[in-house]
Design an enzyme around this catalytic site. Structure first.
Site, short mmCIF file in Angstrom:
data_model
loop_
_atom_site.label_atom_id
_atom_site.label_comp_id
_atom_site.label_asym_id
_atom_site.label_seq_id
_atom_site.Cartn_x
_atom_site.Cartn_y
_atom_site.Cartn_z
N ARG A 1 34.24 16.62 60.45
CA ARG A 1 35.44 16.59 61.04
C ARG A 1 35.27 16.77 62.60
O ARG A 1 35.95 16.01 63.44
CB ARG A 1 36.31 17.63 60.47
CG ARG A 1 37.74 18.02 61.15
CD ARG A 1 38.64 19.11 60.61
NE ARG A 1 37.89 20.27 61.09
CZ ARG A 1 37.68 21.41 60.46
NH1 ARG A 1 38.22 21.31 59.15
NH2 ARG A 1 37.12 22.56 60.90
N GLU A 2 34.45 17.75 62.98
CA GLU A 2 34.23 17.91 64.34
C GLU A 2 32.88 17.84 65.08
O GLU A 2 32.74 17.32 66.22
CB GLU A 2 34.61 19.34 64.64
CG GLU A 2 36.15 19.76 64.16
CD GLU A 2 36.61 21.08 64.42
OE1 GLU A 2 36.15 21.64 65.33
OE2 GLU A 2 37.46 21.71 63.69
N GLU B 1 33.79 25.89 54.54
CA GLU B 1 34.51 26.60 55.60
C GLU B 1 35.40 27.44 55.12
O GLU B 1 35.64 28.52 55.90
CB GLU B 1 35.27 25.49 56.50
CG GLU B 1 36.15 25.87 57.48
CD GLU B 1 36.93 24.56 58.42
OE1 GLU B 1 37.05 23.75 57.63
OE2 GLU B 1 37.12 24.68 59.37
N ASP C 1 29.89 29.36 65.85
CA ASP C 1 29.17 29.22 64.52
C ASP C 1 27.64 29.50 64.40
O ASP C 1 27.16 29.89 63.87
CB ASP C 1 29.63 27.75 64.10
CG ASP C 1 31.06 27.50 64.00
OD1 ASP C 1 31.68 27.83 65.00
OD2 ASP C 1 31.37 26.68 62.94
N TRP D 1 32.21 33.85 70.67
CA TRP D 1 31.63 32.43 70.75
C TRP D 1 30.86 32.34 71.94
O TRP D 1 29.77 32.15 71.77
CB TRP D 1 33.07 31.24 70.88
CG TRP D 1 33.18 30.71 69.72
CD1 TRP D 1 33.25 29.63 69.11
CD2 TRP D 1 33.96 31.60 68.51
NE1 TRP D 1 33.75 29.54 67.96
CE2 TRP D 1 34.16 30.64 67.54
CE3 TRP D 1 34.50 32.95 68.18
CZ2 TRP D 1 34.82 30.94 66.40
CZ3 TRP D 1 35.03 33.24 67.05
CH2 TRP D 1 35.33 32.22 66.08
C1 BGC Z 1 35.61 24.86 63.79
C2 BGC Z 1 35.00 26.23 63.59
C3 BGC Z 1 35.14 26.81 65.09
C4 BGC Z 1 36.48 27.00 65.22
C5 BGC Z 1 36.92 27.63 66.55
C6 BGC Z 1 37.29 25.22 63.98
O1 BGC Z 1 37.92 23.97 63.90
O2 BGC Z 1 35.45 24.14 62.76
O3 BGC Z 1 33.93 26.44 62.99
O4 BGC Z 1 34.19 27.71 65.39
O5 BGC Z 1 37.49 25.83 65.19
O6 BGC Z 1 37.69 28.77 66.05
#
Ligand code: BGC
Length: 919
Positions: A484-485, A795, A492, A557
């Site tokens: 997805r991203e 997730e 993470d 983060w």
């Molecule tokens: C990601 C996470 C990320 C988060 C931020 C999500 O969409 O998949 O793993 O750290 O956004 O809160």
């Protein structure tokens, strides 16, 4: 005694051709068969490697009395572009000596070659510029890829050599991703080079040994150029052209001839380009290959390129630097497990494992026939193919147009990858056979450095699932998910860092990423972004103050800047992870400090505050929206819709996670300063941390141990980060335990607190509850996922519901796999005490639910392994300890270890008995 030296590394890499540093750190391991050996001294000699095969000695450390397996040769500085051979001789305690040899090269500091820019359509800018549900829905689309994407370009340069070279190195890089070839054969085994980085600030150069691929006479260098991360659709937005819209490549082919002369081949006006059989290719969308347009022989001598276009020669101002680390390669192949026909009649290949990669397919059929492969991680409860990743440009579909070759044709996409387990096959001629397909797993080629096997196959599977999620996401940069991203979310990574560094050799991989982090931070005045590399379009997203969608830096983060270097230092014992990052750590802590002084949490902005409250809040970094304890399970159960539900944890907990992670970063900065010998700075940061602790306790900790919002994760973090004064610890622990029991002995911790949950319980008298949570198998829990067919880490704990309904979330997010670090330490019992495992502690969980366990960690000094089994009253423990390390074996209260607890190198079996039954 049979002693040998293995694992010779320069800057953590095996025989690297082009290091970034001119003063590499050399390391090796001593291995002995039979009796353990210990090193007492070593000597390193470095020779400059002359292309004709001879060498000249340039450095000799002389004998250094040290048991260490590392050397940073004092006074040696490598010259850019040169290569070196190094020998290490180790003297062992019995007076014996043993020698081994390896090599390293130093990358260039000056480039001096132009860039070749093929004739091309610029990449179209598309994809959303706003975050939100509209970008992630089923209907979201930017139109057919064929209307929007351009074909990758093929570049060729022909040149003549008077003789077979004695040495040849190709240094090559690109804006876009590249696949080089020489005389029709691929160069190296890398894919998607040069990977992903903050391209606007620096670009990495790959270095290859092409000596054996060149011949006297005409030679041809071929380069295929695709959009990749540079120009393609990337990151959470799925937006294109974020770094540029034109693809280019630059190279230096250095050819050393037998007569001692060197030819340098760089792009010039002989470079031509054309489009080839790939109609379009994009990391996210997929790739379409029309085999009818193949150009046989295009990158081999004798090809007529008169119809090709000349390339323009350009200057690119962005600095180039040698790529450090292991390239992305095809690390494994998996066969089809079964071919499914879904209830609605679709043909779906099941590879049995969620992974990141692509499919290699063999097909025989009519010319012009189109085979389409759609990728997904799941099938739904009825067995239908379920596209679990929705949104603009998240297609994950490849197409192959057959040439119609009667003998059949085999294809694997070149410049894309997908996150998948299942592949829907559309238009495949005839009945597909399993042997005609393979899932090609791609990842940075990192060494696996740990194993875990136990009497509980579900725990074993959990560890395997975590390894798979790490493989799938340690791809170019550490990503949240491979579908997805695919973004370098800093949170993470920090959550997973201790597990990552246990399971695989991540030193260079994360060193490279941290370099990007520092770059992205430095252009933001010390502020560490939430994603690294920070995709430029994300900087343009604006949703207003106090919105989760407008977070630029975030507690848990951005603190990756202090946590990741610390974990690398702990695991690999290389102090340069601290010294390289110290300024960045300091800049981040300074930012937190200054920001704390000028911000207040929204709820207090208009409140009457006493002088003391004001002073306290000026110390606490609590005034910025952040992701809080992201995805805390109970918060996801409420909210109007999924998106809104996700915003609840941040709203409830951001005010607390801010100062708690501020403490974490302050403590790590103090610890790093200590390790680097800066006592004054360490003392200063400790004093600052003490003040923040005092203010935190005064503002947030009630006498009965409550911290509002009274959630598991906040108690866990407060305890883990030592934010609770000793006299109130017991009440806080009690409240945490009470909350866990109220939740039916389930965790309710989110992203940032879950790594500490089991340790906090364990260290505060609740080991049994920690075990209960580990072995819990109703959701939310680790084993629920395993029981419901997970082959990776999900997730969301409930990604597959009890009734089989599947949520459209990522099935490959490593964050919750952070528990593997705990399993290795507290169940298998291998714990790291001093950096690089110079000191360790072995403490098997003999009171736990495992009857036996075998695990190992490959430390910098060699393998540290345990194997233990336990019946009711007795246990047996075999430990294998690498040379140069030592530690203690600890058994739980109520058990007695026969013999010594302190151990050094060697393998031995220890017996342990319950105290009550021991005589
Ligand atoms: C990601 C996470 C990320 C988060 C931020 C999500 O969409 O998949 O793993 O750290 O956004 O809160």
């Amino acid at each position: 005694m049979n002693v040998r030296l293995t694992h010779l590394r320069a800057d953590h890499l095996t025989a690297p051709l082009a290091l970034r540093r001119t003063t590499p750190r050399l390391s090796w391991r001593l291995e002995a068969e039979g009796a353990p050996a210990s090193a007492v001294a070593h000597r390193v000699r470095i020779h400059r490697a002359i292309p004709d095969g001879t060498s000249e000695m340039v450095h000799d450390t002389g004998w250094v009395d040290s048991p260490d397996g590392t050397s940073q040769p004092d006074g040696f500085t490598g010259l850019p572009g040169e290569e070196y051979r190094w020998q290490v001789t180790v003297r062992t305690a019995d007076g014996g000596e043993t020698t081994a040899e390896s090599g390293f090269g130093i990358g260039l500091s000056e480039w001096g070659a132009p860039w070749a820019e093929p004739v091309q359509q610029p990449v179209l800018e598309d994809g959303p510029l706003q975050l939100g549900p509209e970008a992630f829905g089923a209907a979201a689309s930017a139109g057919p890829p064929g209307d929007r994407l351009h074909p990758p370009r093929h570049l060729r340069q022909s040149f003549a050599l008077p003789a077979r070279p004695v040495r040849a190195r190709l240094r090559i890089t690109s804006q876009g991703v590249h696949q080089p070839s020489v005389n029709g054969a691929p160069v190296g085994d890398g894919v998607l080079a040069p990977g992903y980085e903050s391209y606007q600030h620096a670009i990495s150069v790959m270095t290859h040994d092409v000596t054996a691929q060149l011949a006297p006479g005409e030679n041809v260098l071929g380069v295929v150029l695709g959009d990749g991360w540079y120009a393609g659709r990337i990151s959470i937005l799925g937006r294109s052209a974020q770094y540029g819209d034109l693809l280019r490549a630059s190279w230096r082919l250095e050819v050393d001839l037998p007569d001692g002369t060197r030819m340098l081949i760089t792009p010039d006006d002989s470079v031509t380009s054309a489009r080839g059989p790939i109609d379009w290719s994009d990391i996210f969308i997929g790739e379409r290959h029309d085999a009818r347009s193949a150009i046989p022989g295009w990158d081999a001598p004798g090809f007529d390129d008169s119809g090709w276009n000349a390339c323009a020669l350009r200057t690119v101002e962005v600095p180039l630097r040698p790529f450090i680390g292991e390239p992305i390669t095809r690390v494994a192949e998996l066969p089809v497990q079964q071919i499914l026909t879904t209830p609605s009649g679709d043909t779906v290949l099941d590879f049995g494992q969620v992974l990141a990669g692509r499919v290699r397919m063999t097909v025989r059929g009519r010319r012009g026939q189109v085979v389409r492969l759609e990728h997904a991680e799941v099938v739904d409860s009825t067995g239908e193919f379920l596209d679990n990743i929705l949104g603009v440009n998240k297609d994950q579909a490849d197409e192959y147009v057959l040439s119609g070759a009667p003998e059949g044709e085999t294809w694997e996409p070149l410049f894309t990858f997908h996150g998948f387990r299942y592949v829907k096959l559309i238009g495949y001629p005839g009945a597909p056979r399993p042997e005609d397909f393979a899932a090609v797993v791609i990842a940075n080629d990192l060494e696996q450095t740990a194993s875990f096997r136990s009497s509980d196959p579900r725990l074993d599977r959990l560890v395997q699932n975590t390894i798979w999620s790490q493989r799938s996401n340690f791809l170019a940069v550490p990503t949240d998910c491979p579908q997805r991203e695919r973004a370098g979310w800093t949170g993470d990574l920090q959550i997973f860092a201790p597990t990552a560094a246990t399971l695989m050799g991540v030193a260079s991989f994360l060193e490279r990423w941290l370099e990007n982090l520092r770059t992205d931070q430095s252009v933001r005045d010390g502020v560490v972004p939430i994603i690294v590399p920070m995709p430029p379009a994300m900087d343009e997203v604006d949703h207003g103050e106090d919105s989760v969608l407008d977070i630029r830096d975030a507690a848990g983060w951005s603190d990756a800047v202090t946590i990741a270097p610390w974990e690398l230092y702990r695991h690999y014992g290389d102090p340069r992870f601290l010294s390289d990052n110290l300024a960045a750590m300091t800049a981040w802590v300074e930012h937190q400090t200054k920001d704390a002084a000028v911000t207040l949490p929204p709820r207090l902005r208009d409140a009457p505050l006493s002088e003391r409250q004001r002073a306290n809040h000026a110390l606490l970094w609590n005034g910025r929206m952040n992701f809080g304890d992201w995805l805390a399970p109970s918060t996801l159960a409420s909210g109007e819709d999924e998106f809104e539900a996700m915003m609840i944890a941040p709203k409830l907990t951001a005010e607390l996670t801010g100062p708690l992670f501020q403490l974490r970063s302050l403590d790590l900065l103090a610890a790093a300063s200590d390790e680097l010998g800066d006592d004054a700075e360490a003392t200063r940061r400790r004093a600052q941390a003490a003040e923040v602790r005092r203010a935190f306790a005064e503002e947030y900790l009630a006498d009965d141990g409550r911290i509002i919002p009274d959630m598991q994760g906040i108690y866990v973090l407060a305890l883990a980060f030592d934010a609770v004064p000793a006299d109130r610890k017991a009440t806080v622990v009690d409240r945490l335990v009470e909350l866990i029991h109220t939740a039916g002995d389930h965790l309710d911790t989110g992203f940032v607190s879950v790594p500490f949950l089991l340790d906090v319980l364990w260290e505060n008298g609740h080991a049994e509850l920690a075990r209960t949570l580990l072995h819990q198998d109703s959701a939310p829990s680790w084993l629920y996922e395993v029981d419901h067919g997970a082959t990776t880490i999900w997730e969301a704990w409930h990604a597959v519901h009890e009734d089989g309904t599947v949520d459209r979330v990522s099935m490959n997010h490593y964050a919750f796999g952070c528990v593997v670090d705990w399993i290795m330490r507290r169940q298998a019992g291998i714990d790291l005490v001093a950096p690089g495992y110079a000191r360790w502690r072995i403490a098997p969980d003999l009171d736990g639910r495992l009857d036996h366990c075998a695990a190992h960690v490959d430390t910098p000094s060699g393998r540290l392994a345990v194997e233990w089994s336990r019946d009711r009253d007795a246990a047996s423990l075999t430990i294998t300890v690498p040379p140069g390390t030592s530690g203690t074996v600890v058994v739980p209260d109520g058990w007695r270890l026969d013999g010594e607890s302190e151990h050094g190198a060697g393998t031995r079996t220890l017996t342990i008995a319950r105290e009550s039954t021991a005589s």
